[in-house]
Design a protein around this motif. Structure first.
Motif, PDB file in Angstrom:
ATOM      1  N   PHE A 257      13.967   3.330  -3.572  1.00  0.00           N
ATOM      2  CA  PHE A 257      13.405   3.586  -5.673  1.00  0.00           C
ATOM      3  C   PHE A 257      13.045   3.760  -5.906  1.00  0.00           C
ATOM      4  CE2 PHE A 257      15.128   1.255  -9.874  1.00  0.00           C
ATOM      5  CZ  PHE A 257      16.583   2.573  -9.906  1.00  0.00           C
ATOM      6  N   ALA A 258      12.835   4.823  -4.863  1.00  0.00           N
ATOM      7  CA  ALA A 258      11.206   5.612  -5.222  1.00  0.00           C
ATOM      8  C   ALA A 258      10.889   6.622  -6.548  1.00  0.00           C
ATOM      9  CB  ALA A 258      10.537   6.484  -3.854  1.00  0.00           C
ATOM     10  N   TYR A 259      12.657   6.796  -6.717  1.00  0.00           N
ATOM     11  CA  TYR A 259      12.745   7.949  -8.208  1.00  0.00           C
ATOM     12  C   TYR A 259      13.491   6.786  -9.075  1.00  0.00           C
ATOM     13  CZ  TYR A 259      10.973  10.768  -4.179  1.00  0.00           C
ATOM     14  OH  TYR A 259      10.497  11.779  -3.494  1.00  0.00           O
ATOM     15  N   GLY A 260      13.656   6.181  -8.733  1.00  0.00           N
ATOM     16  CA  GLY A 260      14.459   5.070  -9.984  1.00  0.00           C
ATOM     17  C   GLY A 260      14.095   5.581 -11.710  1.00  0.00           C
TER      18      GLY A 260
ATOM     19  N   TYR B 183       9.920  -0.326  -5.256  1.00  0.00           N
ATOM     20  CA  TYR B 183       9.683   1.014  -5.974  1.00  0.00           C
ATOM     21  C   TYR B 183       8.169   1.052  -5.620  1.00  0.00           C
ATOM     22  CZ  TYR B 183       9.422   1.816 -11.505  1.00  0.00           C
ATOM     23  OH  TYR B 183       9.309   2.355 -11.923  1.00  0.00           O
ATOM     24  N   THR B 184       8.213   2.220  -6.062  1.00  0.00           N
ATOM     25  CA  THR B 184       6.587   2.802  -6.144  1.00  0.00           C
ATOM     26  C   THR B 184       5.458   3.869  -7.320  1.00  0.00           C
ATOM     27  OG1 THR B 184       4.875   4.643  -4.706  1.00  0.00           O
ATOM     28  CG2 THR B 184       7.157   4.864  -5.046  1.00  0.00           C
ATOM     29  N   LEU B 185       4.510   3.406  -7.740  1.00  0.00           N
ATOM     30  CA  LEU B 185       4.656   4.163  -8.765  1.00  0.00           C
ATOM     31  C   LEU B 185       3.645   5.076  -8.501  1.00  0.00           C
ATOM     32  CD1 LEU B 185       1.542   1.106 -10.174  1.00  0.00           C
ATOM     33  CD2 LEU B 185       4.478   1.415 -10.396  1.00  0.00           C
TER      34      LEU B 185
ATOM     35  N   GLY C  68      17.968  11.838   5.053  1.00  0.00           N
ATOM     36  CA  GLY C  68      17.627  10.913   4.735  1.00  0.00           C
ATOM     37  C   GLY C  68      15.923  11.448   5.041  1.00  0.00           C
ATOM     38  N   TYR C  69      15.161  10.303   4.224  1.00  0.00           N
ATOM     39  CA  TYR C  69      14.134   9.802   4.249  1.00  0.00           C
ATOM     40  C   TYR C  69      13.231   9.955   6.186  1.00  0.00           C
ATOM     41  CZ  TYR C  69       9.115   8.819   2.128  1.00  0.00           C
ATOM     42  OH  TYR C  69       7.532   8.801   2.180  1.00  0.00           O
ATOM     43  N   PRO C  70      12.650  10.743   6.357  1.00  0.00           N
ATOM     44  CA  PRO C  70      12.794  10.666   7.991  1.00  0.00           C
ATOM     45  C   PRO C  70      11.486   9.198   7.939  1.00  0.00           C
ATOM     46  CG  PRO C  70      12.221  12.970   7.010  1.00  0.00           C
ATOM     47  CD  PRO C  70      12.182  12.355   6.335  1.00  0.00           C
ATOM     48  N   ASP C  71      10.699   8.547   6.853  1.00  0.00           N
ATOM     49  CA  ASP C  71       9.961   7.565   6.946  1.00  0.00           C
ATOM     50  C   ASP C  71      11.148   6.121   8.091  1.00  0.00           C
ATOM     51  OD1 ASP C  71       7.313   8.249   7.077  1.00  0.00           O
ATOM     52  OD2 ASP C  71       6.738   8.064   5.452  1.00  0.00           O
ATOM     53  N   TYR C  72      11.874   6.145   7.602  1.00  0.00           N
ATOM     54  CA  TYR C  72      12.669   4.952   7.895  1.00  0.00           C
ATOM     55  C   TYR C  72      12.634   5.119   9.499  1.00  0.00           C
ATOM     56  CZ  TYR C  72      14.608   5.901   3.645  1.00  0.00           C
ATOM     57  OH  TYR C  72      14.418   6.146   1.848  1.00  0.00           O
ATOM     58  N   TRP C  73      13.226   6.573  10.183  1.00  0.00           N
ATOM     59  CA  TRP C  73      12.785   6.445  11.292  1.00  0.00           C
ATOM     60  C   TRP C  73      11.727   5.853  12.220  1.00  0.00           C
ATOM     61  CZ3 TRP C  73      13.793  12.478  11.354  1.00  0.00           C
ATOM     62  CH2 TRP C  73      14.680  12.578  10.177  1.00  0.00           C
TER      63      TRP C  73
ATOM     64  N   ASN D   4      18.037  10.142  -4.904  1.00  0.00           N
ATOM     65  CA  ASN D   4      17.803  10.534  -3.086  1.00  0.00           C
ATOM     66  C   ASN D   4      17.556  11.181  -3.623  1.00  0.00           C
ATOM     67  OD1 ASN D   4      19.842  11.430  -1.014  1.00  0.00           O
ATOM     68  ND2 ASN D   4      19.509  10.061  -0.368  1.00  0.00           N
ATOM     69  N   ASN D   5      16.495  10.968  -2.104  1.00  0.00           N
ATOM     70  CA  ASN D   5      15.237  12.902  -1.723  1.00  0.00           C
ATOM     71  C   ASN D   5      16.651  12.835   0.217  1.00  0.00           C
ATOM     72  OD1 ASN D   5      13.392  14.147  -0.202  1.00  0.00           O
ATOM     73  ND2 ASN D   5      11.830  12.392   0.003  1.00  0.00           N
ATOM     74  N   PRO D   6      16.797  13.953   0.334  1.00  0.00           N
ATOM     75  CA  PRO D   6      16.480  15.175  -0.424  1.00  0.00           C
ATOM     76  C   PRO D   6      17.696  15.134  -1.369  1.00  0.00           C
ATOM     77  CG  PRO D   6      17.535  15.511   1.692  1.00  0.00           C
ATOM     78  CD  PRO D   6      17.105  13.989   1.070  1.00  0.00           C
TER      79      PRO D   6
ATOM     80  N   TRP E  34      -2.720   6.605  -5.372  1.00  0.00           N
ATOM     81  CA  TRP E  34      -3.941   5.538  -5.727  1.00  0.00           C
ATOM     82  C   TRP E  34      -3.146   4.549  -4.717  1.00  0.00           C
ATOM     83  CZ3 TRP E  34      -6.032   4.280 -10.428  1.00  0.00           C
ATOM     84  CH2 TRP E  34      -6.796   5.550 -11.271  1.00  0.00           C
ATOM     85  N   ARG E  35      -1.341   5.316  -3.987  1.00  0.00           N
ATOM     86  CA  ARG E  35      -0.951   3.651  -3.296  1.00  0.00           C
ATOM     87  C   ARG E  35      -0.652   2.624  -3.955  1.00  0.00           C
ATOM     88  NH1 ARG E  35       0.983   6.712  -1.465  1.00  0.00           N
ATOM     89  NH2 ARG E  35       1.612   5.669   0.174  1.00  0.00           N
ATOM     90  N   VAL E  36       0.454   3.094  -4.621  1.00  0.00           N
ATOM     91  CA  VAL E  36       0.990   1.490  -5.161  1.00  0.00           C
ATOM     92  C   VAL E  36       1.926   1.093  -5.225  1.00  0.00           C
ATOM     93  CG1 VAL E  36       0.103  -0.245  -6.813  1.00  0.00           C
ATOM     94  CG2 VAL E  36      -1.078   1.250  -6.707  1.00  0.00           C
TER      95      VAL E  36
ATOM     96  N   PHE F 242       0.726  -0.826   0.184  1.00  0.00           N
ATOM     97  CA  PHE F 242       0.026  -0.316   0.274  1.00  0.00           C
ATOM     98  C   PHE F 242       1.044   1.525  -0.067  1.00  0.00           C
ATOM     99  CE2 PHE F 242      -3.297  -3.530   1.139  1.00  0.00           C
ATOM    100  CZ  PHE F 242      -4.775  -2.678   1.590  1.00  0.00           C
ATOM    101  N   GLY F 243       1.527   1.477  -0.908  1.00  0.00           N
ATOM    102  CA  GLY F 243       2.506   2.967  -1.289  1.00  0.00           C
ATOM    103  C   GLY F 243       3.936   2.494  -0.734  1.00  0.00           C
ATOM    104  N   GLY F 244       4.589   3.328  -1.104  1.00  0.00           N
ATOM    105  CA  GLY F 244       6.271   2.470  -0.472  1.00  0.00           C
ATOM    106  C   GLY F 244       7.294   2.748   1.059  1.00  0.00           C
TER     107      GLY F 244
ATOM    108  N   GLY G 160       5.535   0.107   3.511  1.00  0.00           N
ATOM    109  CA  GLY G 160       7.023  -1.066   2.958  1.00  0.00           C
ATOM    110  C   GLY G 160       8.198  -0.551   3.595  1.00  0.00           C
ATOM    111  N   LEU G 161       8.435   0.765   3.461  1.00  0.00           N
ATOM    112  CA  LEU G 161       9.498   1.088   4.462  1.00  0.00           C
ATOM    113  C   LEU G 161       8.951   1.420   5.959  1.00  0.00           C
ATOM    114  CD1 LEU G 161       9.959   3.607   1.695  1.00  0.00           C
ATOM    115  CD2 LEU G 161      11.516   1.622   2.102  1.00  0.00           C
ATOM    116  N   VAL G 162       8.491   1.193   6.381  1.00  0.00           N
ATOM    117  CA  VAL G 162       8.551   1.401   7.513  1.00  0.00           C
ATOM    118  C   VAL G 162       8.089  -0.104   8.017  1.00  0.00           C
ATOM    119  CG1 VAL G 162       6.052   1.977   9.873  1.00  0.00           C
ATOM    120  CG2 VAL G 162       7.274   3.486   7.722  1.00  0.00           C
TER     121      VAL G 162
HETATM  122  C1  PLP Z   1      12.555   8.794  -0.410  1.00  0.00           C
HETATM  123  C2  PLP Z   1      10.948   8.320  -0.325  1.00  0.00           C
HETATM  124  N1  PLP Z   1      10.837   6.716  -0.519  1.00  0.00           N
HETATM  125  C3  PLP Z   1       9.295   6.977  -0.249  1.00  0.00           C
HETATM  126  C4  PLP Z   1       8.656   7.558  -0.842  1.00  0.00           C
HETATM  127  C5  PLP Z   1       7.471   6.941  -0.441  1.00  0.00           C
HETATM  128  O1  PLP Z   1       6.334   7.383  -1.712  1.00  0.00           O
HETATM  129  P1  PLP Z   1       5.126   5.741  -1.685  1.00  0.00           P
HETATM  130  O2  PLP Z   1       4.753   6.199  -0.059  1.00  0.00           O
HETATM  131  O3  PLP Z   1       3.949   7.829  -1.744  1.00  0.00           O
HETATM  132  O4  PLP Z   1       4.817   5.348  -1.953  1.00  0.00           O
HETATM  133  C6  PLP Z   1       9.083   8.621  -1.161  1.00  0.00           C
HETATM  134  C7  PLP Z   1       7.825   9.504  -0.983  1.00  0.00           C
HETATM  135  O5  PLP Z   1       7.560  10.907  -1.501  1.00  0.00           O
HETATM  136  C8  PLP Z   1      10.118   9.250  -1.138  1.00  0.00           C
HETATM  137  O6  PLP Z   1       9.866  10.655  -0.994  1.00  0.00           O
END
Ligand code: PLP
Length: 401
Positions: free
Chosen positions: A219-222, A248-250, A139-144, A189-191, A259-261, A113-115, A118-120
């Motif tokens: 690979f969100a920005y693949g 990998y996210t759409l 880094g992207y804060p959701d890893y934390w 990479n974000n950011p 859409w959360r895929v 249901f969205g990247g 999965g990353l959490v």
């Molecule tokens: C680095 C990175 N990873 C993952 C995502 C998650 O994307 P999504 O949950 O929309 O698949 C984002 C969204 O901003 C992101 O910037």
């Protein structure tokens, strides 16, 4: 209700949150959103370059396929718990075509249901309380967030400009190498907007094998690489599947953030653990969405190429304008961000505050992405060229460069 307030209105009935809820990191950027909204409410024309929400609509052929799929009674029932095979096959086909990577749709793909989800989740699947994971800084804060929910500890891998914003594995101490069970990587990479070469992923596989560390490659920005250079997938490195998975996210590739895929792809054991956890939490995505996602992945990819061209052209407009005001920065090589150093005498938060108050331009302060994000601000390429140019011109008028 905030995290400290466990009561419900005026009721004497007390709701006690689980301890883990208080461990969730504060959402740093919530304050930025509030400040931007305050400026807008006062009638100011704010150019908001602080967020990462794709600004263009989902391509029409994908929307049409979803419209038709909604009417299909097959999709009004529960979908298979682990999703439809046609969608898993579609993402495998895309990886084969784009990266020359072969994946088994039933064993090496999990639908998410969205990247973000999965990353959490990956921390919950692999980490016990007190375990260590390696996270990029900035880094992207959701890893934390995932690490916090798992009660795990984090060790930050600095991403420095003089190393192309790649982590330097030599810097990781013997203790951390031994303790770490999971490592997050994210290229493009974000950011920082940096990309990673195949040789980096080859080194990563070696490092992961030697130290028994699972790799989660975000690979969100693949799909988004500039100057004719297509970003490399971690799974292209030999042995990658043995040590990790790729996300990998759409959301970005097809402007489908709402859409959360997304998918986890790679190591069979990790995929089966993801599926096991998900079997207990979800029934898979609505079938009509899975159908539209299949169309996105299998139809001709012209829209993706056009989208990358739009971002590249915006990047060029931004950097040519930055040069005019004397703001020197490395050009983005991927993602839809630019990572710009703040001028001497400022930190990222004070500088962002000044731009918002005096130029009515919102940018994201680098400190929100980690300690090594200090000294930079992140700008999104998510407004049209005229707005990006105007933003830089407004900043130029402050006379800071
Ligand atoms: C680095 C990175 N990873 C993952 C995502 C998650 O994307 P999504 O949950 O929309 O698949 C984002 C969204 O901003 C992101 O910037």
């Amino acid at each position: 209700m905030n995290q400290e307030d466990h009561s419900l209105g005026n009721s004497p009935f007390k709701i006690e949150a689980a301890e883990v809820m208080s461990k969730l990191p504060k959402q740093f950027f919530a304050a930025l959103v509030q400040s931007v909204n305050r400026e807008i409410a006062q009638g100011h024309d704010v150019i908001n370059l602080g967020q990462g929400n794709p600004d263009r609509p989902t391509p029409e052929h994908i929307v049409k396929s979803a419209q038709q799929a909604v009417a299909n009674p097959q999709y009004h029932k529960y979908s298979p718990f682990q999703g439809y095979s046609f969608l898993k096959e579609a993402v495998c086909e895309r990886y084969r075509e784009d990266y020359g990577v072969t994946l088994d749709p039933e064993k090496e793909v999990a639908i998410l249901f969205g990247g973000k989800t999965g990353l959490v989740q990956i921390s919950q699947i692999l980490l016990n309380p007190g375990d260590l994971c390696l996270v990029p800084d900035p880094g992207y804060p959701d890893y934390w967030s995932g690490a916090a929910l798992a009660g795990a500890e984090m060790s930050f891998m600095p991403l420095r400009e003089n190393n192309g914003f790649l982590p330097d594995y030599e810097e990781i101490t013997a203790v951390d190498r031994q303790r770490a069970k999971l490592m997050f990587l994210n290229y493009p990479n974000n950011p920082t907007s940096a990309t990673a070469p195949l040789s980096f992923y080859e080194d990563t596989v070696k490092f992961a094998r030697e130290n028994g560390i699972v790799v989660a490659s975000d690979f969100a920005y693949g799909a988004i690489g500039f100057d004719g250079v297509k970003p490399v997938s971690f799974l292209q490195a030999e042995g990658a599947k043995e040590v990790g998975v790729e996300y990998y996210t759409l959301s970005k590739t097809y402007n489908m953030a709402g859409w959360r895929v997304a998918f986890a792809l790679g190591n069979e054991r990790i995929i089966s653990l993801i599926n096991l956890l998900q079997d207990h939490i979800y029934v898979s995505l609505f079938g009509g969405i899975q159908e539209a996602a299949r169309v996105a992945l299998t139809a001709p990819q012209d829209n993706v190429n056009e989208l990358v061209a739009v971002y590249e052209s915006r990047r060029n407009a931004l950097f040519s304008e930055l040069a005019k005001i004397g703001w020197e920065a490395n050009k983005s090589s991927g993602s839809f961000f630019a990572w710009l150093p703040v001028p001497a005498g400022w930190n990222s938060a004070s500088f962002a505050e000044k731009l918002l108050r005096e130029a009515k331009v919102a940018v994201a302060p680098g400190i929100g992405f980690g300690r090594h994000g200090e000294g930079y601000v992140r700008v999104g390429l998510l407004s049209d060229e005229d707005r990006l140019r105007e933003a830089v011109q407004r900043i130029g008028r402050l006379g800071l460069f």
